[in-house]
Design a protein around this motif. Structure first.
Motif, PDB file in Angstrom:
ATOM      1  N   SER A   1     -34.688 -30.870  43.675  1.00  0.00           N
ATOM      2  CA  SER A   1     -35.967 -31.319  44.205  1.00  0.00           C
ATOM      3  C   SER A   1     -36.780 -30.153  44.761  1.00  0.00           C
ATOM      4  CB  SER A   1     -35.750 -32.375  45.294  1.00  0.00           C
ATOM      5  OG  SER A   1     -36.972 -32.759  45.890  1.00  0.00           O
ATOM      6  N   GLU A   2     -36.117 -29.222  45.467  1.00  0.00           N
ATOM      7  CA  GLU A   2     -36.830 -28.118  46.110  1.00  0.00           C
ATOM      8  C   GLU A   2     -37.061 -26.937  45.175  1.00  0.00           C
ATOM      9  OE1 GLU A   2     -35.128 -27.005  49.834  1.00  0.00           O
ATOM     10  OE2 GLU A   2     -34.952 -29.076  50.566  1.00  0.00           O
ATOM     11  N   ARG A   3     -36.064 -26.605  44.371  1.00  0.00           N
ATOM     12  CA  ARG A   3     -36.177 -25.419  43.521  1.00  0.00           C
ATOM     13  C   ARG A   3     -36.763 -25.734  42.142  1.00  0.00           C
ATOM     14  NH1 ARG A   3     -32.881 -21.227  45.636  1.00  0.00           N
ATOM     15  NH2 ARG A   3     -33.068 -21.416  47.901  1.00  0.00           N
ATOM     16  N   GLN A   4     -36.486 -26.924  41.623  1.00  0.00           N
ATOM     17  CA  GLN A   4     -36.966 -27.353  40.309  1.00  0.00           C
ATOM     18  C   GLN A   4     -36.730 -26.294  39.231  1.00  0.00           C
ATOM     19  OE1 GLN A   4     -41.040 -28.699  40.629  1.00  0.00           O
ATOM     20  NE2 GLN A   4     -40.585 -30.160  42.250  1.00  0.00           N
ATOM     21  N   PRO A   5     -35.499 -25.875  39.016  1.00  0.00           N
ATOM     22  CA  PRO A   5     -35.223 -24.847  38.004  1.00  0.00           C
ATOM     23  C   PRO A   5     -35.441 -25.410  36.594  1.00  0.00           C
ATOM     24  CG  PRO A   5     -33.178 -25.759  38.853  1.00  0.00           C
ATOM     25  CD  PRO A   5     -34.270 -26.361  39.670  1.00  0.00           C
ATOM     26  N   PRO A   6     -36.180 -24.725  35.761  1.00  0.00           N
ATOM     27  CA  PRO A   6     -36.445 -25.242  34.411  1.00  0.00           C
ATOM     28  C   PRO A   6     -35.210 -25.266  33.522  1.00  0.00           C
ATOM     29  CG  PRO A   6     -37.293 -23.006  34.652  1.00  0.00           C
ATOM     30  CD  PRO A   6     -36.846 -23.433  36.005  1.00  0.00           C
ATOM     31  N   GLN A   7     -34.178 -24.496  33.879  1.00  0.00           N
ATOM     32  CA  GLN A   7     -32.989 -24.439  33.031  1.00  0.00           C
ATOM     33  C   GLN A   7     -32.169 -25.736  33.084  1.00  0.00           C
ATOM     34  OE1 GLN A   7     -33.759 -22.484  35.621  1.00  0.00           O
ATOM     35  NE2 GLN A   7     -33.123 -20.351  35.298  1.00  0.00           N
ATOM     36  N   VAL A   8     -32.252 -26.481  34.205  1.00  0.00           N
ATOM     37  CA  VAL A   8     -31.433 -27.680  34.382  1.00  0.00           C
ATOM     38  C   VAL A   8     -32.175 -28.880  33.807  1.00  0.00           C
ATOM     39  CG1 VAL A   8     -30.277 -29.189  36.040  1.00  0.00           C
ATOM     40  CG2 VAL A   8     -30.375 -26.714  36.448  1.00  0.00           C
ATOM     41  N   GLU A   9     -31.493 -29.628  32.933  1.00  0.00           N
ATOM     42  CA  GLU A   9     -32.143 -30.746  32.242  1.00  0.00           C
ATOM     43  C   GLU A   9     -31.624 -32.114  32.687  1.00  0.00           C
ATOM     44  OE1 GLU A   9     -32.384 -30.361  28.045  1.00  0.00           O
ATOM     45  OE2 GLU A   9     -32.802 -28.197  28.098  1.00  0.00           O
ATOM     46  N   LYS A  10     -30.462 -32.170  33.361  1.00  0.00           N
ATOM     47  CA  LYS A  10     -29.906 -33.459  33.771  1.00  0.00           C
ATOM     48  C   LYS A  10     -29.140 -33.303  35.082  1.00  0.00           C
ATOM     49  CE  LYS A  10     -29.244 -35.339  29.086  1.00  0.00           C
ATOM     50  NZ  LYS A  10     -28.264 -35.921  28.131  1.00  0.00           N
ATOM     51  N   LEU A  11     -29.016 -34.434  35.790  1.00  0.00           N
ATOM     52  CA  LEU A  11     -28.235 -34.480  37.028  1.00  0.00           C
ATOM     53  C   LEU A  11     -27.317 -35.687  36.982  1.00  0.00           C
ATOM     54  CD1 LEU A  11     -27.522 -33.796  40.017  1.00  0.00           C
ATOM     55  CD2 LEU A  11     -29.496 -35.214  40.676  1.00  0.00           C
TER      56      LEU A  11
ATOM     57  N   TYR B   1     -25.515 -34.842  46.970  1.00  0.00           N
ATOM     58  CA  TYR B   1     -26.730 -34.696  47.776  1.00  0.00           C
ATOM     59  C   TYR B   1     -27.304 -33.293  47.636  1.00  0.00           C
ATOM     60  CZ  TYR B   1     -29.803 -34.038  51.754  1.00  0.00           C
ATOM     61  OH  TYR B   1     -30.888 -33.719  52.542  1.00  0.00           O
ATOM     62  N   TRP B   2     -26.439 -32.273  47.780  1.00  0.00           N
ATOM     63  CA  TRP B   2     -26.936 -30.903  47.712  1.00  0.00           C
ATOM     64  C   TRP B   2     -27.486 -30.587  46.329  1.00  0.00           C
ATOM     65  CZ3 TRP B   2     -28.138 -29.207  52.070  1.00  0.00           C
ATOM     66  CH2 TRP B   2     -27.341 -29.384  53.201  1.00  0.00           C
ATOM     67  N   ALA B   3     -26.878 -31.151  45.279  1.00  0.00           N
ATOM     68  CA  ALA B   3     -27.393 -30.930  43.930  1.00  0.00           C
ATOM     69  C   ALA B   3     -28.772 -31.549  43.775  1.00  0.00           C
ATOM     70  CB  ALA B   3     -26.419 -31.519  42.905  1.00  0.00           C
ATOM     71  N   ALA B   4     -28.950 -32.792  44.270  1.00  0.00           N
ATOM     72  CA  ALA B   4     -30.255 -33.450  44.174  1.00  0.00           C
ATOM     73  C   ALA B   4     -31.307 -32.719  44.999  1.00  0.00           C
ATOM     74  CB  ALA B   4     -30.121 -34.905  44.631  1.00  0.00           C
ATOM     75  N   ARG B   5     -30.923 -32.278  46.188  1.00  0.00           N
ATOM     76  CA  ARG B   5     -31.886 -31.567  47.037  1.00  0.00           C
ATOM     77  C   ARG B   5     -32.260 -30.221  46.417  1.00  0.00           C
ATOM     78  NH1 ARG B   5     -31.427 -30.597  53.612  1.00  0.00           N
ATOM     79  NH2 ARG B   5     -32.898 -28.868  53.748  1.00  0.00           N
TER      80      ARG B   5
ATOM     81  N   ILE C   1     -28.181 -27.127  30.458  1.00  0.00           N
ATOM     82  CA  ILE C   1     -27.426 -27.026  31.715  1.00  0.00           C
ATOM     83  C   ILE C   1     -27.572 -28.336  32.473  1.00  0.00           C
ATOM     84  CG2 ILE C   1     -27.206 -25.845  33.933  1.00  0.00           C
ATOM     85  CD1 ILE C   1     -28.136 -23.305  32.616  1.00  0.00           C
ATOM     86  N   VAL C   2     -26.435 -28.890  32.864  1.00  0.00           N
ATOM     87  CA  VAL C   2     -26.382 -30.118  33.647  1.00  0.00           C
ATOM     88  C   VAL C   2     -25.704 -29.801  34.970  1.00  0.00           C
ATOM     89  CG1 VAL C   2     -25.508 -32.494  33.749  1.00  0.00           C
ATOM     90  CG2 VAL C   2     -26.227 -31.514  31.552  1.00  0.00           C
ATOM     91  N   VAL C   3     -26.230 -30.345  36.058  1.00  0.00           N
ATOM     92  CA  VAL C   3     -25.594 -30.192  37.365  1.00  0.00           C
ATOM     93  C   VAL C   3     -24.960 -31.527  37.738  1.00  0.00           C
ATOM     94  CG1 VAL C   3     -25.914 -29.689  39.816  1.00  0.00           C
ATOM     95  CG2 VAL C   3     -27.216 -28.418  38.105  1.00  0.00           C
ATOM     96  N   LEU C   4     -23.685 -31.486  38.110  1.00  0.00           N
ATOM     97  CA  LEU C   4     -22.934 -32.684  38.502  1.00  0.00           C
ATOM     98  C   LEU C   4     -22.405 -32.493  39.912  1.00  0.00           C
ATOM     99  CD1 LEU C   4     -20.407 -34.692  36.374  1.00  0.00           C
ATOM    100  CD2 LEU C   4     -19.807 -34.024  38.706  1.00  0.00           C
ATOM    101  N   GLY C   5     -22.751 -33.401  40.812  1.00  0.00           N
ATOM    102  CA  GLY C   5     -22.293 -33.305  42.193  1.00  0.00           C
ATOM    103  C   GLY C   5     -21.410 -34.479  42.561  1.00  0.00           C
TER     104      GLY C   5
ATOM    105  N   ALA D   1     -23.548 -26.667  29.201  1.00  0.00           N
ATOM    106  CA  ALA D   1     -22.617 -26.401  30.300  1.00  0.00           C
ATOM    107  C   ALA D   1     -22.905 -27.352  31.444  1.00  0.00           C
ATOM    108  CB  ALA D   1     -22.733 -24.953  30.772  1.00  0.00           C
ATOM    109  N   VAL D   2     -21.842 -27.817  32.102  1.00  0.00           N
ATOM    110  CA  VAL D   2     -21.946 -28.699  33.260  1.00  0.00           C
ATOM    111  C   VAL D   2     -21.473 -27.924  34.485  1.00  0.00           C
ATOM    112  CG1 VAL D   2     -21.212 -30.861  34.327  1.00  0.00           C
ATOM    113  CG2 VAL D   2     -21.547 -30.740  31.854  1.00  0.00           C
ATOM    114  N   ILE D   3     -22.376 -27.734  35.440  1.00  0.00           N
ATOM    115  CA  ILE D   3     -22.025 -27.076  36.710  1.00  0.00           C
ATOM    116  C   ILE D   3     -21.586 -28.152  37.688  1.00  0.00           C
ATOM    117  CG2 ILE D   3     -22.915 -25.723  38.644  1.00  0.00           C
ATOM    118  CD1 ILE D   3     -24.890 -24.457  36.658  1.00  0.00           C
ATOM    119  N   ILE D   4     -20.356 -28.065  38.165  1.00  0.00           N
ATOM    120  CA  ILE D   4     -19.767 -29.084  39.029  1.00  0.00           C
ATOM    121  C   ILE D   4     -19.813 -28.606  40.474  1.00  0.00           C
ATOM    122  CG2 ILE D   4     -17.707 -30.459  39.502  1.00  0.00           C
ATOM    123  CD1 ILE D   4     -16.901 -30.085  36.587  1.00  0.00           C
ATOM    124  N   VAL D   5     -20.439 -29.421  41.337  1.00  0.00           N
ATOM    125  CA  VAL D   5     -20.608 -29.082  42.755  1.00  0.00           C
ATOM    126  C   VAL D   5     -19.710 -30.008  43.582  1.00  0.00           C
ATOM    127  CG1 VAL D   5     -22.252 -28.804  44.636  1.00  0.00           C
ATOM    128  CG2 VAL D   5     -22.999 -28.448  42.271  1.00  0.00           C
TER     129      VAL D   5
END
Length: 331
Positions: free
Chosen positions: A230-240, A223-227, A213-217, A93-97
């Protein structure tokens, strides 16, 4: 001669009537004062909804109901659009921000990606971000009144005007410092609200059994996705994936300090036609080269003015190719 009781009857009636009249007149001012007080008190109005809430409400009337999901993040309920992958074995799944001022179905990048990724065996979940409150706090530019400007050298009033100018300058510095501190606090508050929504989106993707899980911003959403990562480091997310990344006003640290240092693969997709965007992308690339191990990579695109459809197809093709590289696909 009338009897005495006949003369006394009117006096008795009058004595009974007057106290009642006075008591009525004395009682009148009390409700009047209460009424005046009620009129003087301003009516409490409910807070106006955020623009993002109004935009989401409008989209709810236009988009298919089966795509709409109302997610909860703390006290916020927000709209998200979910499209499952068009396959029996989704890749993830790709979460789009979205960026500032953009909706869950924004015509640039957001809508084309969320609608076409399911055909590439990726589910998509586009989320609504709250209005950034930090943008409403602008630093003040103080200009010295003409009467307080520094006089020419040799003027008799030089020694008199100098303390006045210093006082005005000192007040401006104090005011600007207060604005900066307030804005930094508000940026932190914005980050917490945004992070809570990304948390909720990740939880929803996990409920849908997403293997990856991929986060796309996009824009400031990158910026908010990268931050967040960086701060939360969730193990579920594998790519940005960052698309046309932009820095929010007054946000710290800079994106060049965040993206290259992430412990996961990062795709930095930018448009090379704008010098400012090209220079910012170069700064991020150089920062990644100074690290021994970095999963940071860049893809440059060319803007196609007047041909929005081809421009969006180009972006979708690049994102799909990076998510699922194919040896035969031309990169």
């Amino acid at each position: 001669m009338l009897p005495v009781y006949r003369l006394a009857l009117p006096v008795l009636c009058l004595s009974l009537f007057l106290p009642c009249a006075f008591s009525v007149e004395a009682a009148d001012p009390i409700p009047s004062a209460a009424a005046n007080t009620a009129q003087e008190q301003p009516l409490e109005r409910p807070p106006l909804p955020e623009r993002s809430q109004e935009d989401a409400a409008a989209l709810e009337r236009q988009l298919p109901v089966q795509e709409q999901q109302l997610l909860q993040a703390g006290a916020d309920t927000f709209l998200a659009l979910w499209k499952p992958a068009n396959t029996a074995s989704p890749k993830g799944a790709v979460i789009i921000v979205p960026g500032a001022g953009e909706t869950v179905d924004w015509p640039q990048a957001i809508a084309p990606l969320r609608r076409t990724l399911p055909d590439a065996e990726w589910s998509s979940l586009s989320i609504t971000l709250p209005d950034p409150q930090s943008d409403a706090i602008a630093p003040r530019t103080a200009e010295m009144p003409p009467t307080l400007k520094a006089p020419e050298t040799g003027s008799k009033d030089a020694t008199t005007s100098a303390p006045i100018e210093q006082a005005v300058s000192g007040e401006a510095e104090v005011a600007d410092k207060a604005v900066v501190e307030t804005r930094e606090e508000q940026v932190g508050a914005d980050a917490e609200r945004i992070f809570a929504r990304i948390d909720a989106a990740i939880a929803y993707a996990e409920q849908q059994s997403a293997r990856i899980i991929v986060v796309l911003g996009h824009g400031t959403g990158a910026y908010w996705a990268a931050r967040y990562l960086s701060e939360r480091q969730p193990p579920q997310v594998e790519k940005l994936v960052m698309v046309a990344a932009q820095m929010p006003v007054s946000a710290k640290p800079a994106l060049a300090e965040l993206a290259p240092t992430l412990k996961l693969p990062v795709a930095d997709i930018f448009y090379r036609d704008k010098p400012a965007d090209r220079n910012a992308a170069l700064e991020r690339l150089q920062a990644s080269k100074r690290l021994k191990a970095s999963g940071f990579s860049q893809v440059s695109l060319k803007a196609l003015p007047g041909n929005s459809k081809a421009e969006q197809e180009q972006l979708v093709r690049r994102v799909r190719g990076w998510l699922s590289p194919q040896p035969e696909e031309k990169r």
